[in-house]
Design a protein around this motif. Sequence first.
Motif, PDB file in Angstrom:
ATOM      1  N   ILE A   1     -69.494   1.103 -26.128  1.00  0.00           N
ATOM      2  CA  ILE A   1     -70.514   1.806 -25.891  1.00  0.00           C
ATOM      3  C   ILE A   1     -70.459   2.638 -26.643  1.00  0.00           C
ATOM      4  O   ILE A   1     -69.686   3.924 -26.870  1.00  0.00           O
ATOM      5  N   THR A   2     -71.863   2.668 -27.117  1.00  0.00           N
ATOM      6  CA  THR A   2     -72.683   3.632 -27.679  1.00  0.00           C
ATOM      7  C   THR A   2     -73.014   5.548 -26.589  1.00  0.00           C
ATOM      8  O   THR A   2     -74.155   4.874 -25.599  1.00  0.00           O
ATOM      9  N   LYS A   3     -72.949   6.448 -26.431  1.00  0.00           N
ATOM     10  CA  LYS A   3     -72.644   6.901 -25.761  1.00  0.00           C
ATOM     11  C   LYS A   3     -74.645   7.850 -25.933  1.00  0.00           C
ATOM     12  O   LYS A   3     -74.848   7.967 -27.641  1.00  0.00           O
ATOM     13  N   VAL A   4     -75.144   8.060 -24.943  1.00  0.00           N
ATOM     14  CA  VAL A   4     -76.494   8.875 -25.377  1.00  0.00           C
ATOM     15  C   VAL A   4     -76.595   9.928 -24.318  1.00  0.00           C
ATOM     16  O   VAL A   4     -76.433  10.744 -23.531  1.00  0.00           O
ATOM     17  N   PRO A   5     -76.885  10.954 -25.481  1.00  0.00           N
ATOM     18  CA  PRO A   5     -76.321  12.708 -24.565  1.00  0.00           C
ATOM     19  C   PRO A   5     -77.594  12.869 -23.798  1.00  0.00           C
ATOM     20  O   PRO A   5     -78.796  12.203 -23.451  1.00  0.00           O
ATOM     21  N   HIS A   6     -77.215  13.699 -23.176  1.00  0.00           N
ATOM     22  CA  HIS A   6     -78.394  14.791 -21.782  1.00  0.00           C
ATOM     23  C   HIS A   6     -78.606  13.128 -21.188  1.00  0.00           C
ATOM     24  O   HIS A   6     -79.603  12.543 -20.657  1.00  0.00           O
ATOM     25  N   MET A   7     -78.069  12.242 -20.516  1.00  0.00           N
ATOM     26  CA  MET A   7     -78.367  10.764 -19.311  1.00  0.00           C
ATOM     27  C   MET A   7     -77.268  11.600 -18.280  1.00  0.00           C
ATOM     28  O   MET A   7     -76.787  12.109 -18.343  1.00  0.00           O
ATOM     29  N   PRO A   8     -77.840  11.346 -17.268  1.00  0.00           N
ATOM     30  CA  PRO A   8     -77.103  11.159 -15.888  1.00  0.00           C
ATOM     31  C   PRO A   8     -75.875  10.680 -16.481  1.00  0.00           C
ATOM     32  O   PRO A   8     -75.784   9.346 -17.091  1.00  0.00           O
ATOM     33  N   ASP A   9     -74.747  10.680 -15.185  1.00  0.00           N
ATOM     34  CA  ASP A   9     -72.729  10.628 -15.456  1.00  0.00           C
ATOM     35  C   ASP A   9     -73.487   8.997 -15.453  1.00  0.00           C
ATOM     36  O   ASP A   9     -72.375   8.122 -16.341  1.00  0.00           O
ATOM     37  N   TYR A  10     -73.962   8.380 -14.815  1.00  0.00           N
ATOM     38  CA  TYR A  10     -73.588   6.911 -14.200  1.00  0.00           C
ATOM     39  C   TYR A  10     -74.059   5.725 -16.125  1.00  0.00           C
ATOM     40  O   TYR A  10     -73.762   5.299 -15.631  1.00  0.00           O
ATOM     41  N   TYR A  11     -75.192   6.676 -16.370  1.00  0.00           N
ATOM     42  CA  TYR A  11     -75.456   6.260 -17.709  1.00  0.00           C
ATOM     43  C   TYR A  11     -74.403   5.888 -18.512  1.00  0.00           C
ATOM     44  O   TYR A  11     -74.872   7.212 -19.343  1.00  0.00           O
ATOM     45  N   LYS A  12     -73.739   5.243 -19.021  1.00  0.00           N
ATOM     46  CA  LYS A  12     -72.786   5.234 -20.105  1.00  0.00           C
ATOM     47  C   LYS A  12     -73.319   5.268 -21.601  1.00  0.00           C
ATOM     48  O   LYS A  12     -72.105   5.610 -21.932  1.00  0.00           O
ATOM     49  N   GLY A  13     -73.767   4.214 -21.972  1.00  0.00           N
ATOM     50  CA  GLY A  13     -74.702   4.420 -23.138  1.00  0.00           C
ATOM     51  C   GLY A  13     -76.005   3.036 -23.011  1.00  0.00           C
ATOM     52  O   GLY A  13     -76.347   2.454 -22.504  1.00  0.00           O
ATOM     53  N   VAL A  14     -75.147   2.948 -24.990  1.00  0.00           N
ATOM     54  CA  VAL A  14     -76.089   1.112 -24.817  1.00  0.00           C
ATOM     55  C   VAL A  14     -75.097   0.435 -25.613  1.00  0.00           C
ATOM     56  O   VAL A  14     -74.260   0.962 -26.242  1.00  0.00           O
ATOM     57  N   ILE A  15     -75.505  -0.413 -25.735  1.00  0.00           N
ATOM     58  CA  ILE A  15     -74.770  -1.339 -26.179  1.00  0.00           C
ATOM     59  C   ILE A  15     -75.366  -2.759 -27.242  1.00  0.00           C
ATOM     60  O   ILE A  15     -77.181  -2.289 -26.776  1.00  0.00           O
ATOM     61  N   ASN A  16     -74.926  -3.291 -28.060  1.00  0.00           N
ATOM     62  CA  ASN A  16     -76.141  -3.943 -28.813  1.00  0.00           C
ATOM     63  C   ASN A  16     -76.086  -5.296 -28.364  1.00  0.00           C
ATOM     64  O   ASN A  16     -75.405  -6.227 -28.592  1.00  0.00           O
ATOM     65  N   LEU A  17     -77.020  -6.010 -27.831  1.00  0.00           N
ATOM     66  CA  LEU A  17     -77.465  -6.933 -27.329  1.00  0.00           C
ATOM     67  C   LEU A  17     -78.149  -8.371 -28.167  1.00  0.00           C
ATOM     68  O   LEU A  17     -79.494  -7.930 -27.955  1.00  0.00           O
ATOM     69  N   PHE A  18     -77.587  -9.086 -29.279  1.00  0.00           N
ATOM     70  CA  PHE A  18     -78.674  -9.119 -29.836  1.00  0.00           C
ATOM     71  C   PHE A  18     -79.764  -8.901 -30.730  1.00  0.00           C
ATOM     72  O   PHE A  18     -80.875  -9.660 -30.835  1.00  0.00           O
ATOM     73  N   GLY A  19     -79.304  -7.380 -31.412  1.00  0.00           N
ATOM     74  CA  GLY A  19     -80.473  -6.754 -32.247  1.00  0.00           C
ATOM     75  C   GLY A  19     -81.322  -6.049 -31.166  1.00  0.00           C
ATOM     76  O   GLY A  19     -81.396  -5.257 -31.720  1.00  0.00           O
ATOM     77  N   ASP A  20     -80.989  -6.224 -29.390  1.00  0.00           N
ATOM     78  CA  ASP A  20     -82.116  -5.683 -28.772  1.00  0.00           C
ATOM     79  C   ASP A  20     -80.720  -4.529 -28.175  1.00  0.00           C
ATOM     80  O   ASP A  20     -79.511  -4.236 -28.386  1.00  0.00           O
ATOM     81  N   VAL A  21     -81.599  -2.899 -27.666  1.00  0.00           N
ATOM     82  CA  VAL A  21     -80.578  -1.983 -27.595  1.00  0.00           C
ATOM     83  C   VAL A  21     -80.925  -2.569 -25.895  1.00  0.00           C
ATOM     84  O   VAL A  21     -82.060  -2.339 -24.659  1.00  0.00           O
ATOM     85  N   LEU A  22     -79.160  -2.071 -25.339  1.00  0.00           N
ATOM     86  CA  LEU A  22     -79.017  -2.469 -23.991  1.00  0.00           C
ATOM     87  C   LEU A  22     -78.705  -1.272 -22.632  1.00  0.00           C
ATOM     88  O   LEU A  22     -77.450  -1.327 -23.200  1.00  0.00           O
ATOM     89  N   PRO A  23     -79.590  -0.414 -21.889  1.00  0.00           N
ATOM     90  CA  PRO A  23     -78.854   0.175 -21.995  1.00  0.00           C
ATOM     91  C   PRO A  23     -77.897  -0.042 -20.852  1.00  0.00           C
ATOM     92  O   PRO A  23     -77.819  -1.570 -20.079  1.00  0.00           O
TER      93      PRO A  23
END
Length: 161
Positions: free
Chosen positions: A38-60
Amino acid sequence: MENEIISGLDSYLSFRLGNEKFVVNIGYVKQILEMTTITKVPHMPDYYKGVINLFGDVLPVIDSRVKFNLEEKPYGKSTCIIVLMISNQDVTAKFGLIVDEVRAVLQIADEQIKEPPEIGGKFKNELIHSIANVDGEFIIILNVDDIFSTDEITLVNPNQP
């Protein structure tokens, strides 16, 4: 969306968080993924771990243990991501929900489903749609559309209207 799906389908995907069992109506589930980087995204709530690549789409990706105020624990070999389609007011978005383990698809009849208790408890009541009694065991049916507020959906899905 919720009332249409809940009354129209009696199939639910069951999963585990610690010793607690939960289900979501299968109509919300788009797919189940193995745990991945999971790619972390700064300044997000604790429960938000980041994003992954889902067949070319960004999935939170959301850690359900943190979101539901359960004890955090390291991810194990059975940890996976359930991809859910959520609608809240006029906003619709896909989310990945990290769970300890996906169990099975259950058929739950209307007569097995009861209203959630009015008392406080371990889980926020707005997250609970109802409680199912399956083989003498209580299972929490999540209110998927209310897991996230409209503000939370737009925070982690800025491209949504």
